[in-house]
Motif scaffolding. Structure first.
Motif, PDB file in Angstrom:
ATOM      1  N   HIS A  36       0.849  -1.190   0.000  1.00  0.00           N
ATOM      2  CA  HIS A  36       0.000   0.000   0.000  1.00  0.00           C
ATOM      3  C   HIS A  36       0.886   1.242   0.000  1.00  0.00           C
ATOM      4  N   THR A  37       0.600   2.178  -0.900  1.00  0.00           N
ATOM      5  CA  THR A  37       1.322   3.446  -0.942  1.00  0.00           C
ATOM      6  C   THR A  37       0.336   4.604  -0.946  1.00  0.00           C
ATOM      7  N   ASP A  38       0.678   5.658  -0.222  1.00  0.00           N
ATOM      8  CA  ASP A  38      -0.083   6.913  -0.232  1.00  0.00           C
ATOM      9  C   ASP A  38       0.897   8.049  -0.479  1.00  0.00           C
ATOM     10  N   TRP A  39       0.528   8.975  -1.351  1.00  0.00           N
ATOM     11  CA  TRP A  39       1.363  10.149  -1.612  1.00  0.00           C
ATOM     12  C   TRP A  39       0.757  11.315  -0.863  1.00  0.00           C
ATOM     13  N   ILE A  40       1.479  11.776   0.163  1.00  0.00           N
ATOM     14  CA  ILE A  40       0.914  12.717   1.133  1.00  0.00           C
ATOM     15  C   ILE A  40       1.365  14.160   0.910  1.00  0.00           C
ATOM     16  N   PHE A  41       2.250  14.372  -0.068  1.00  0.00           N
ATOM     17  CA  PHE A  41       2.647  15.732  -0.414  1.00  0.00           C
ATOM     18  C   PHE A  41       3.016  15.776  -1.885  1.00  0.00           C
ATOM     19  N   SER A  42       2.523  16.774  -2.590  1.00  0.00           N
ATOM     20  CA  SER A  42       2.837  16.941  -4.008  1.00  0.00           C
ATOM     21  C   SER A  42       2.778  18.429  -4.334  1.00  0.00           C
TER      22      SER A  42
END
Length: 634
Positions: free
Chosen positions: A344-350
């Motif tokens: 599981h991956t989450d991108w929390i800043f972009s």
């Protein structure tokens, strides 16, 4: 004289194995030397892949029969429970095997046991839990092999032909939010360090002292942003361009460039060996593949590598928390990852990096980002140092469950919970790891069962242990729940705690029973008292100017202590979902409604519609049709 052959048994709960120590007559061999030879023997590859050579103990037997082999694992467990603390049973690794059995050996018996802390921990569990744990661990390891076998290499996975395969063909093992239903509970729930990182990056414009950068941090960040805003002819030139500034920013991270880990090349890795951080660099966003996707695939390959015993050890003891960073031209992204029922991956800043008129503000933001990541790297370094070197004391599957961190601003009490199972959203189905065929939507459920420990109130009395349901949700009306719980029309509410990442952890009593939806699907009517209880609950909420809003059969729990659907003597009803509950005339329905939600109340519940008391009253009408007539009206 022929060689002496010692039967050595490894009673791993999932992967038991037997090996042979062959010793020429009259020679002296230490146990550690014999084991080292066995680990190098290709015939013992399966055993070697599940054995930790840094943490084990030899036990002397010669009184346990090998046959029947089918029951050897169970009989070995019984022997260990009874004899493992007896004097003379534990052996030194440096001991000469010839001195262990001066009177000779019985070739029909097991001679030596090779035991790890995981094996001993498995013995200490109850028998019922042992079976569940064994199945969960086995399925997770099988899933791990499945992931490694099926996922393409990171370079292939980000190609124009590879992305559709990752998104459409492998969404049972790689969960990154694509397609739209391919997700689980937020990654930040499963490790406190990742939770705090998510909190910091979601509040990057707040004045949080912990992530306030120094003058030097801001200077280095500005240098990185200047380089990131330039353009390079290719990926190698890009990496060379930003490497100096990133080395300065990532000082102390053990950053290695252009590294191949588990057969996959990454632009950079950090956190030691094996690493827990992956950095992927592309010259520009949209050219040569997505660096963020590549970072996620690199992580998947790294933590599914069975050839690295330390990776296996970490996987046995944790959900392998990791930090992912991608730099694509002027685009910077920070992600987090864990391995539970899959990757599981989450991108929390972009963010697109810019200087210009707002350079001071923008440099401060990015400097705070790197400061937050630096804190997380330091904490994960301590986390992995602990599990790499110390005996494993937690449950063998505790890392499959959330380990939520309360938001730093929360000052209330936090319940003491031991998670036991996952729970289906509407089915009520309980499972530890396995998700039944065609029910992978259960992965998206934020429901768990747990044991809540509460002080008994008496000095010499043990703590109370209560069976509870734990729900993680983005929105919840604790006031509405408490109002009905006090009236016996909702499960007792023990806590509603804000946790990272933008969630509430709701802890309520476990209530035996079936939802009204279950009776509806079976074509059974329930007693009129069910409708009467629901009506009373709605009236009570309306007295406090609250609207329940989601009065569907799936949110109504029917509890019958005796009798059947034809008897109303021992029926009671509780409402169990307060995600939508809001203030009359001020709160709004969610902007996204599932089809069943639209169909149940098509004239009242509208996306982003204003909530009104009359909507609850209209939704009561179809509920009444699911109940037997009121005998008092006859």
């Amino acid at each position: 004289m022929p060689d002496t052959k010692y039967f050595v048994y490894f009673p791993h709960p999932l992967y038991p194995a037997d090996i042979t120590f062959k010793v020429p007559h009259g020679s002296k061999r230490m146990l550690s030397s014999l084991l080292r030879d066995a680990l190098q023997d290709r015939l013992n590859m399966s055993f070697a892949s599940h054995f930790d050579p840094t943490d084990f103990t030899f036990y002397k037997l010669n009184d346990l029969a090998i046959n029947p082999i089918a029951t050897l694992l169970e009989r070995t467990g019984e022997w260990l429970c009874e004899h493992r603390e007896e004097a003379g049973r534990k052996l030194l690794r440096s001991q000469d095997v010839g001195t262990i059995f001066p009177e000779g050996i019985d070739i029909q018996n097991v001679h030596l046991l090779l035991v790890t802390p995981l094996i001993l921990k498995n013995l200490d569990d109850t028998r019922e839990l042992e079976v569940d744990v064994r199945e969960a661990m086995l399925e997770r390891e099988e899933k791990t092999s499945h992931i490694r076998r099926l996922l393409p290499t990171p370079s292939d996975g980000v190609s124009s032909a590879g992305v559709p395969k990752v998104v459409n063909n492998h969404n049972d093992c790689f969960h990154a939010g694509r397609p739209d239903d391919n997700y689980g509970p937020p990654v930040a729930l499963f490790n406190p360090t990742l939770g705090l990182l998510a909190y910091h990056l979601r509040h990057i414009d707040s004045d949080i002292p912990m992530i306030e950068p120094s003058d030097d941090d801001c200077l280095k960040t500005h240098g990185f942003m200047v380089e990131a805003l330039s353009s390079s002819d290719n990926e190698e030139a890009r990496l060379s361009c930003i490497a100096i500034s990133l080395n300065a920013l990532f000082c102390g991270w053990h950053l290695s460039w252009d590294k191949t880990i588990s057969g996959s090349r990454s632009s950079g890795v950090f956190g030691g060996s094996p690493p827990f951080g992956i950095l992927e660099v592309k010259s520009e966003a949209g050219l040569d593949g997505d660096a963020s996707l590549r970072a996620g695939l690199s992580y998947a390959k790294m933590i599914t590598d069975n050839a690295d015993w330390l990776v296996r050890r970490r996987r046995d003891r944790s959900n392998c928390p990791a930090i992912l960073i991608s730099s694509m031209g002027d685009l910077l992204e920070i992600g987090i990852a864990v391995h539970t029922d899959g990757v599981h991956t989450d991108w929390i800043f972009s963010e697109r990096l810019r200087l210009g008129f707002y350079r001071n503000e923008n440099v401060l933001r990015i400097a705070r980002v790197f400061k937050a990541v630096q804190i997380a790297v330091q904490d994960l370094s301590k986390f992995y140092a602990n599990i790499d070197t110390k005996p494993h004391v937690d449950s063998a599957v505790s890392h499959l469950f959330p380990s939520p961190l309360t938001v730093p601003t929360y000052e209330g009490s936090v319940p003491s919970l031991t998670f036991t199972h996952r729970m289906g959203r509407h089915s009520g189905l309980l499972y530890l790891y396995h998700m039944p065929f065609k029910l992978t939507k259960l992965r998206r459920s934020g429901l768990y069962t747990a044991i809540l420990s509460k002080p008994s109130g008496a000095d010499d009395a043990p703590d109370q242990e209560l069976d509870v349901v734990v729900k993680f949700t983005a929105e919840y009306n604790a006031e509405a729940h408490r109002i009905l719980a006090d009236a016996g029309l909702a499960p007792a509410l023990h806590a509603c705690v804000p946790v990272c990442d933008r969630l509430f952890m709701v802890v309520m009593d476990w209530v035996e029973g079936e939802t009204l939806e279950t009776f509806k699907r079976q074509g059974e009517r329930v007693p009129y008292s069910v409708y009467a209880d629901v009506k009373t609950a709605i009236e009570l909420l309306h007295q406090h100017d609250l609207v329940f809003g989601d009065l569907r059969p799936s949110n109504i729990q029917c509890v019958c202590t005796s009798g059947g659907a034809e008897s109303s003597d021992h029926w009671r009803t509780v409402l169990i979902d307060f995600d939508w509950a809001g203030i009359n005339g001020r709160s709004f329905y969610p902007p996204v409604l599932d089809e069943p939600q639209r169909c149940w109340a098509p004239d009242t519940v509208q996306p982003r519609g204003l909530m009104q008391k009359e909507h609850d009253l209209k939704m009561l009408e179809p509920l009444k049709k699911l109940c037997h007539p009121n005998l008092d009206d006859a």
